[in-house]
Scaffold this motif. Structure first.
Motif, PDB file in Angstrom:
ATOM      1  N   ASP A 152     -58.226  84.222 -26.916  1.00 58.81           N
ATOM      2  CA  ASP A 152     -57.092  83.620 -27.619  1.00 58.81           C
ATOM      3  C   ASP A 152     -56.103  84.738 -27.994  1.00 58.81           C
ATOM      4  O   ASP A 152     -56.511  85.784 -28.509  1.00 58.81           O
ATOM      5  CB  ASP A 152     -57.597  82.933 -28.891  1.00 58.81           C
ATOM      6  CG  ASP A 152     -56.450  82.505 -29.789  1.00 58.81           C
ATOM      7  OD1 ASP A 152     -55.700  81.599 -29.382  1.00 58.81           O
ATOM      8  OD2 ASP A 152     -56.290  83.101 -30.878  1.00 58.81           O
ATOM      9  N   PRO A 190     -57.693  80.248 -25.191  1.00 57.38           N
ATOM     10  CA  PRO A 190     -56.979  81.156 -24.297  1.00 57.38           C
ATOM     11  C   PRO A 190     -55.749  80.475 -23.696  1.00 57.38           C
ATOM     12  O   PRO A 190     -55.677  79.251 -23.663  1.00 57.38           O
ATOM     13  CB  PRO A 190     -58.001  81.453 -23.183  1.00 57.38           C
ATOM     14  CG  PRO A 190     -59.291  80.857 -23.632  1.00 57.38           C
ATOM     15  CD  PRO A 190     -58.993  79.828 -24.669  1.00 57.38           C
ATOM     16  N   GLY A 224     -59.879  86.006 -21.050  1.00 57.49           N
ATOM     17  CA  GLY A 224     -60.101  84.665 -21.585  1.00 57.49           C
ATOM     18  C   GLY A 224     -60.112  84.603 -23.093  1.00 57.49           C
ATOM     19  O   GLY A 224     -60.814  83.788 -23.694  1.00 57.49           O
ATOM     20  N   ALA A 244     -55.320  87.065 -21.592  1.00 54.28           N
ATOM     21  CA  ALA A 244     -55.586  86.047 -20.569  1.00 54.28           C
ATOM     22  C   ALA A 244     -56.624  86.540 -19.566  1.00 54.28           C
ATOM     23  O   ALA A 244     -57.471  85.773 -19.099  1.00 54.28           O
ATOM     24  CB  ALA A 244     -54.280  85.670 -19.865  1.00 54.28           C
TER      25      ALA A 244
END
Lengths: 154, 757
Positions: B564, B595, B562, B559
């Protein structure tokens, strides 16, 4: 003081002489020699001791034996046999439900009462009807499949 | 009386010893023994280096396998029967499995670390292969035909091309003994290995392994005819209940037996802090235990406030520190980082909370004893009772009878020692069963812990340093088995010297981070003896808590840059099996790459998905959780799970699916609901209301399972692998749905609701 209390247990007339406040579960297990239902909590919180009193699912750990006087009492072992299984028993075998299996009285006896009242329950009605029963092994998914299967077979 | 085994009963001793005389044939056999030596009338002593300790062939062609591990209701015994039937070439229906009886089975460690098939199956597989080899040689001698002109099907050896010339296994050696040595590595327990000269079959030709025959024990359970340890009734048996201190650590000063004088024939047994009460009738014992007046010492309440638990862990001195994994240089990596991501996670004490409180029956006599136990390690439970009674091990017969659930070292072992001491004191068989408050309040607990994670990132968001440290109570305040009464409640209440053990663990993953350090630290127990917060192994010991933290943190790194969550994991995973499960779970769940958290987080019902993966002792699992959250209540419903599961060669796919479902549901319960509550004096979560587990109304809508079979690999355990990543998958899904990162388990509405306001 001990009193004579009579009821029909799995189709047989039985009489016991016990103090009437004794929880029904202890009388079934010890005075009457049944190895089923089970003690799980003694608080009516788990269902491992569930029997039918005149068809109603009842937590036998938390009702006095006097409540059984004159009733027709059925335990899991009296619900059906390998030769003539109750549809729920057939479904619980087909779905291979139990892990330890100690909780089964609660699920099968409660579901049997549920299906008698409502032979074709919705998913939500099945879940709500079984809410509060405990299965520590986490066989919830298989229990739901088995009850759906039995309902479809009805 | 009770039945002793879930499977068919063993051959009774008389029939075993009623041999029909040794078979006399003259043909020499390869391997340095003669066929004439086979077919002994008397069973060799039970030892791992004897083929007869592992299986027996009856004259009716049935086969009995003697299994020294245990099935706890997941079909391990069926898997063992499949393995034996496969190697022996007999129909599965002919094989029964005897387990848990110390007179009939060697100690392979009982249920332990999900190794029933993984380790326990090895000796059985080897023994069955060896028996088949010998039976073929025996048939060759009897039929006068070389072995390479014989074929075996359904337990019958026949001449190729002349099927009328045949001998069944039962005709060859039924009701007699091989009396043949096996090579044994000298170890007992999980590490026991026994092998013969025969090489087991290659998996490519398996016909029975890999199929899904049903469980042996299910019909008896469903018809209410199976006896549990709670159902054992021995003539002359008394019913016992234990008295536990109201303040942990308090000891009895005085016991007023007149307080129970109105209850018929009650006896009180006391030795230092150990108090038991006995009655002829069970309900009398229950009432007497409730009413007995005991004056307790003024012990200072030993525990912190519940709310101060994690602060206590943070501040407590470290007893032991280990760094099981360290690669590269950690501090330079962090010093040179463009960005550092950090987080800390917390996990509470959790209870076994088995369906029934611990129960055991012991008949202690002058010259020996019998123990009926639901312990998942009955050989060790036997050893503990022998020590508690001062008897030689071989004078105590341990008999396992199914217990009310077992996921590690629960309260079953304590009940055995309690019953033994009470039986010895009164000279009659004693049945002890706990009450519900003992099942929850006095069982050994899974340890509480905190977990600190740090990641160093370079300017491009690549991980250039990774450090993960757990600090918590040891996973083994008491040992993993019950062989030493010093680790029992009774032993500790009676003052046996303490032998605390230190152990924790590290994340079970293989992310290829360049500079990586995984460490753990343990702290002292809150009360050193007879503590209701003493720890012991609870299903996947320390796995769920460590992986909750480590796999939540992987998502936090993703996260932060950013990325996935699936793509981020695949960027760093190198092992093909790890990659395969992550991809399989994502693909099956129709994972949409983006994300977390999801950008649109509106409405009263929030939904999200999260992934987590874990290795465990040769198995690897990835789970995608999909959650629905009621914004107003903060309640999380784990609506759907997609599980990709690789445990090597699969023995019984249907049994494996059930096993995985149980892991997922119990894991969800532990992630969302379970937390032992306590106050300074005692555990206060002592029933199902104060220690809620997942209700059926909260059960997932679906658990979708992808089994990745690896016939080229040996079977690994499946009993615990898939519980490990459940909590992290749910926490990651909650973050995806809400943007809120919950770092304290369980993920209750009380914790989530304020963050959603």
């Amino acid at each position: 003081m001990a009193e004579r209390i009579a009821f029909e247990l799995n189709g047989e007339q039985r009489t016991v002489e016990v103090t009437p406040e004794t929880p029904l579960l202890y009388v079934l297990r010890n005075e009457l020699g049944l190895n089923n239902p089970h003690f799980g909590c003694g608080l009516a919180q788990c269902g491992a001791c569930t029997v039918h009193l005149d068809g109603a699912a009842t937590r036998s750990c938390s009702v006095p034996v006097s409540a059984a006087a004159g009733t027709k009492l059925t335990t899991l072992a009296g619900l059906g046999t390998p030769e003539k299984p109750h549809p729920l028993q057939a479904a619980f075998i087909a779905e291979q439900v139990p892990q330890c299996g100690y909780c089964l009285n609660g699920w099968i006896m409660t579901a049997a009462a549920l299906l008698r009242e409502n032979p074709h329950p919705s998913e939500q009605q099945i879940r709500d009807g079984l809410s509060g029963l405990k299965c520590r092994c986490g066989t919830h998914m298989a229990i739901l499949r088995a009850v759906r299967r039995a309902a479809q077979a009805a | 009386m009770t039945q002793f085994s879930i499977a068919k009963l063993p051959l009774d001793r008389r029939s075993l010893f009623r041999g029909t005389g040794a078979l006399v044939v003259s043909l020499g056999l390869p391997g340095g023994f003669a066929a004439a030596e086979l077919g002994a009338a008397v069973k060799p002593p039970l030892a791992p280096d004897q083929l007869d300790s592992w299986l027996a062939i009856k004259s009716d062609d049935n086969v009995v396998a003697y299994f020294g591990k245990m099935d706890m209701g997941q079909g391990v015994d069926v898997a063992i029967a499949q393995i034996v039937a496969e190697e022996l070439d007999v129909p599965l229906a002919r094989v029964s499995v005897v387990m848990g009886d110390t007179l009939w089975t060697v100690n392979q460690g009982g249920a332990s670390g999900s190794t029933g098939v993984q380790k326990g199956g090895i000796a059985l597989r080897n023994a069955a292969a060896e028996a088949r080899r010998v039976l073929l040689e025996l048939a060759s001698a009897r039929l006068g035909v070389p072995a390479d002109r014989l074929e075996i099907a359904d337990g019958v050896v026949a001449v190729t091309g002349d099927p009328a010339r045949k001998l069944s296994y039962g005709e060859l050696i039924g009701d007699r003994y091989f009396d043949l040595p096996m090579k044994w590595n000298g170890k007992l327990g999980n590490d026991l290995v026994a092998e013969g000269q025969a090489k087991p079959k290659p998996p490519g030709i398996y016909k029975i392994v890999g199929t899904s025959p049903p469980r042996f024990d299910v019909p008896a359970k469903v018809f209410g005819t199976l006896d549990y340890v709670t159902d054992v009734k021995v003539p002359g048996m008394l019913h016992g209940r234990m008295i536990r201190p109201p303040v942990a650590g308090a000891v009895p000063v005085a016991v007023d037996e007149s307080s129970v004088r109105d209850i018929p024939r009650v006896r009180v047994v006391r030795d230092k802090g150990f108090i038991g009460i006995l009655a002829e009738r069970e309900w009398d014992a229950v009432q007497a235990a409730e009413r007995l007046q005991v004056t307790w010492s003024e012990a200072a309440p030993p525990f912190p406030e519940n709310a101060a638990l994690y602060q206590h862990i943070r501040q407590a001195p470290v007893l032991k520190r280990e760094v099981p994994l360290a690669t590269g240089e950690i501090e330079p990596a962090f010093a040179g980082a463009a960005r550092v991501v950090e987080a800390e996670y917390e996990w509470p004490f959790q209870s076994h909370a088995s369906m029934g409180p611990g129960c055991a029956v012991v008949d202690a006599r002058e010259d020996g004893a019998t123990l009926w136990t639901g312990s998942q390690k009955p050989h060790f439970a036997r050893d503990g009772v022998a020590r508690a009674l001062g008897l030689p091990q071989e004078k105590v017969h341990g008999i396992w009878v199914p217990g009310p659930g077992s996921y590690g070292r629960n309260d079953a072992g304590d009940a055995g020692i309690d019953a033994a001491l009470l039986s010895k004191a009164v000279g009659r068989p004693v049945r002890v069963q706990g009450m519900r408050y003992e099942g929850h309040g006095w069982d050994p607990k899974g340890p509480a812990s905190i977990h600190r994670a740090r990641a160093a990132l370079d300017p491009n968001g690549a991980v250039i340093g990774y450090a993960f440290e757990s600090k918590g109570f040891s996973r083994v305040d008491i040992d993993t088995n019950e062989s030493d009464p010093a680790y029992s409640l009774a032993g500790q209440l009676m003052g046996l010297p303490l032998k605390p053990l230190q152990g924790f663990g590290i994340p079970a993953e293989a992310y290829g981070f360049a500079n990586k350090q995984l460490a753990w630290e343990t702290i002292a127990p809150l009360l050193d003896r007879a503590s209701p917060l003493r720890t012991a192994h609870l299903r996947d010991p320390v796995g769920p808590q460590i992986q909750f933290a480590s796999e939540s943190f992987i998502d936090e790194i993703a996260a932060a840059i950013g990325a996935d969550p699936v793509a981020f994991r695949l960027r760093y995973l190198k092992a093909p099996r790890d990659i395969a499960v992550v991809k399989a779970a994502a693909e099956r769940a129709k994972w949409e790459p983006r994300p977390s958290p999801r950008p649109d987080r509106n409405g009263d019902t929030l939904t999200g998905r999260g992934i987590a993966y874990a290795q465990r002792s040769g198995a690897v699992v990835a789970i995608v959780a999909e959650v629905e959250i009621d914004r107003r209540s903060g309640k999380v419903w784990a609506r759907k799970f997609t599980v990709a599961h690789d445990c090597g060669l699969i023995i019984n796919p249907d049994g494996l699916r059930h096993c995985i479902e149980g892991n997922i549901v119990q894991g969800t319960s532990r992630a969302l609901s379970e937390e032992v509550a306590f106050d300074p004096a005692r555990v206060t979560s002592t029933d199902w209301l104060s220690y809620p587990i997942l209700d059926i109304t909260e059960a997932p809508e679906a658990v979708d399972i992808v089994l990745l079979n690896r016939p080229e690999l040996p079977p690994a355990g499946a009993g615990e692998s898939s519980i490990r990543p459940v909590a992290a998958a749910i926490a990651n899904a909650v973050f995806d749905a809400t943007g809120v990162r919950l770092r304290r388990a369980p993920l209750t509405p009380e914790r989530l609701k304020p963050a959603l306001a």
